[in-house]
Design an enzyme around this catalytic site. Structure first.
Site, PDB file in Angstrom:
ATOM      1  N   ASN A   1       7.019 -12.279   4.124  1.00 35.01           N
ATOM      2  CA  ASN A   1       6.965 -11.248   3.082  1.00 35.01           C
ATOM      3  C   ASN A   1       7.829 -11.632   1.888  1.00 35.01           C
ATOM      4  O   ASN A   1       7.410 -11.526   0.736  1.00 35.01           O
ATOM      5  CB  ASN A   1       7.432  -9.889   3.623  1.00 35.01           C
ATOM      6  CG  ASN A   1       6.320  -9.162   4.345  1.00 35.01           C
ATOM      7  OD1 ASN A   1       5.365  -9.771   4.785  1.00 35.01           O
ATOM      8  ND2 ASN A   1       6.445  -7.850   4.458  1.00 35.01           N
TER       9      ASN A   1
ATOM     10  N   ALA B   1      -0.483  -3.135   2.502  1.00 33.71           N
ATOM     11  CA  ALA B   1       0.965  -3.022   2.655  1.00 33.71           C
ATOM     12  C   ALA B   1       1.665  -4.147   1.892  1.00 33.71           C
ATOM     13  O   ALA B   1       1.060  -5.171   1.580  1.00 33.71           O
ATOM     14  CB  ALA B   1       1.330  -3.099   4.133  1.00 33.71           C
ATOM     15  N   CYS B   2       2.929  -3.930   1.620  1.00 29.58           N
ATOM     16  CA  CYS B   2       3.772  -4.945   0.983  1.00 29.58           C
ATOM     17  C   CYS B   2       3.668  -6.236   1.777  1.00 29.58           C
ATOM     18  O   CYS B   2       3.726  -6.177   3.003  1.00 29.58           O
ATOM     19  CB  CYS B   2       5.218  -4.464   0.950  1.00 29.58           C
ATOM     20  SG  CYS B   2       6.416  -5.701   0.455  1.00 29.58           S
ATOM     21  N   PRO B   3       3.579  -7.409   1.210  1.00 24.70           N
ATOM     22  CA  PRO B   3       3.652  -7.693  -0.228  1.00 24.70           C
ATOM     23  C   PRO B   3       2.276  -7.804  -0.901  1.00 24.70           C
ATOM     24  O   PRO B   3       2.195  -8.331  -2.006  1.00 24.70           O
ATOM     25  CB  PRO B   3       4.349  -9.065  -0.239  1.00 24.70           C
ATOM     26  CG  PRO B   3       3.760  -9.751   0.968  1.00 24.70           C
ATOM     27  CD  PRO B   3       3.525  -8.661   1.993  1.00 24.70           C
ATOM     28  N   MET B   4       1.234  -7.307  -0.259  1.00 28.84           N
ATOM     29  CA  MET B   4      -0.118  -7.552  -0.777  1.00 28.84           C
ATOM     30  C   MET B   4      -0.376  -6.986  -2.179  1.00 28.84           C
ATOM     31  O   MET B   4      -1.021  -7.650  -2.992  1.00 28.84           O
ATOM     32  CB  MET B   4      -1.165  -7.056   0.231  1.00 28.84           C
ATOM     33  CG  MET B   4      -1.191  -7.851   1.525  1.00 28.84           C
ATOM     34  SD  MET B   4      -1.107  -9.605   1.231  1.00 28.84           S
ATOM     35  CE  MET B   4      -2.650  -9.820   0.355  1.00 28.84           C
TER      36      MET B   4
END
Lengths: 131, 191
Positions: free
Chosen positions: A22, B16-19
């Site tokens: 992430n 959702a993060c980081p999309m």
């Protein structure tokens, strides 16, 4: 100009993988230059088979449902995305030798190198993270 | 509500993060400088993330609208027009315009930024005509009135002022620097 982000991934659980990928994909999407050094259990994160079935921490298995509901990408998807955006993956040669693993066992597009390969990238990094 | 036009709309709902950030990055590559991207997302963290992303990549974060569970973020791609030479001779600074407005002079303030930029924050009672639509919408303006043209930094308003002068408007004044440093009264979506 662009910030440099150097990341060491040294743990092999599912949570560890999300933390690493992430941050790495978010940084790459923000025009930062990113390299990840995968060492010891961290190599699981880029192992073709292992990274499809990374373990949840013991006692946290119930989060599996949360991951599905939140529509979080899988680890292989995140790894591919990171590579596509130019994140450099460096597999630790020494760990691979110890574990008897060849480069072919890992996702395509990784570099294999020793600690110095990573340190050379990290020496002028703006941000250094360890997971 | 004001019409909020975006050149490109990106659907990042349900991601959702980081999309949302990753998708925004990719979408931004495909649009032209100065154009506005609307990012639709349901990830609550995307508001802070997209603002920070815009700041660090040099794009202009305009604001976010909440419609139910959907967050609509507006970002204008950096235009690289900071070094353009301005040509319209009649200029005035922000402070002088602010004084004229406070004195309630009967003047026209024309805002030539994109509609999304205008919607999030503009000088109270100013008129919105984006630079790209000016030529077709000249009929909405009164040639007899003093027209004070404003944008974010004074470059688009310079081009607009030149265009107006060319079309026979004689009392056109470009405001420098414009909304980026405006401290007077504004009307905005968020207050």
């Amino acid at each position: 100009m662009n910030k440099k982000v150097a990341i060491i991934a040294s743990n092999g659980g599912l949570f560890d993988a999300y933390k690493v990928f992430n941050i790495a994909t978010a940084a790459a999407a923000t025009d930062q230059e990113v390299a990840i050094f995968f060492t010891f259990e961290g190599l699981n994160l880029i192992h073709k088979n292992a990274n499809k079935q990374l373990p949840m921490p013991e006692g946290k298995e119930h989060f599996a449902e949360g991951f599905a509901n939140a529509n979080v990408p899988t680890i292989p998807e995140l790894a591919e995305m990171a590579l596509e955006m130019g994140v450099k993956f460096i597999g630790c040669q020494m760990t691979m030798d110890v574990m008897g693993l060849e480069k072919e066992a890992f996702v395509d597009g990784i570099e294999v190198g020793g600690a110095v390969t990573f340190l050379d990238f990290a020496k002028d990094a703006d941000i250094t993270l360890t997971f | 509500m004001n019409s909020m036009k975006a050149n490109v709309i990106l659907d990042a709902k349900g991601l959702a993060c980081p999309m949302p950030i990753v998708k925004t990055k990719k979408a931004m590559v495909g649009i032209e400088a100065g154009q506005v991207l609307e990012v639709q997302a349901t990830d609550k963290g995307s508001k802070a993330d997209l603002k920070a992303w815009s700041d660090s990549t040099g794009h202009q974060y305009l604001g976010t609208l909440e419609e139910g569970d959907v967050l609509k973020h507006y970002i204008r791609k950096s235009s690289g027009d900071e070094s353009i030479e301005r040509k319209h001779p009649n200029v005035m600074n922000n402070d002088e315009l602010e004084k004229k407005l406070e004195a309630r002079e009967n003047i026209v303030v024309l805002d030539v930024r994109e509609t999304a930029e205008y919607a999030f924050n503009h000088i109270t009672n100013s008129i919105s005509i984006p630079l790209g639509e000016l030529e077709q919408r000249l009929g909405e303006l009164d040639k007899e009135k003093e027209i004070y043209v404003v944008c974010r930094t004074g470059n688009r308003s310079d081009l607009a002022a030149q265009k107006l002068a060319e079309k026979g408007f004689t009392k056109v004044i470009n405001i420098l620097p414009g909304m980026s440093k405006w401290s007077g009264k504004t009307t905005s979506l968020n207050n």
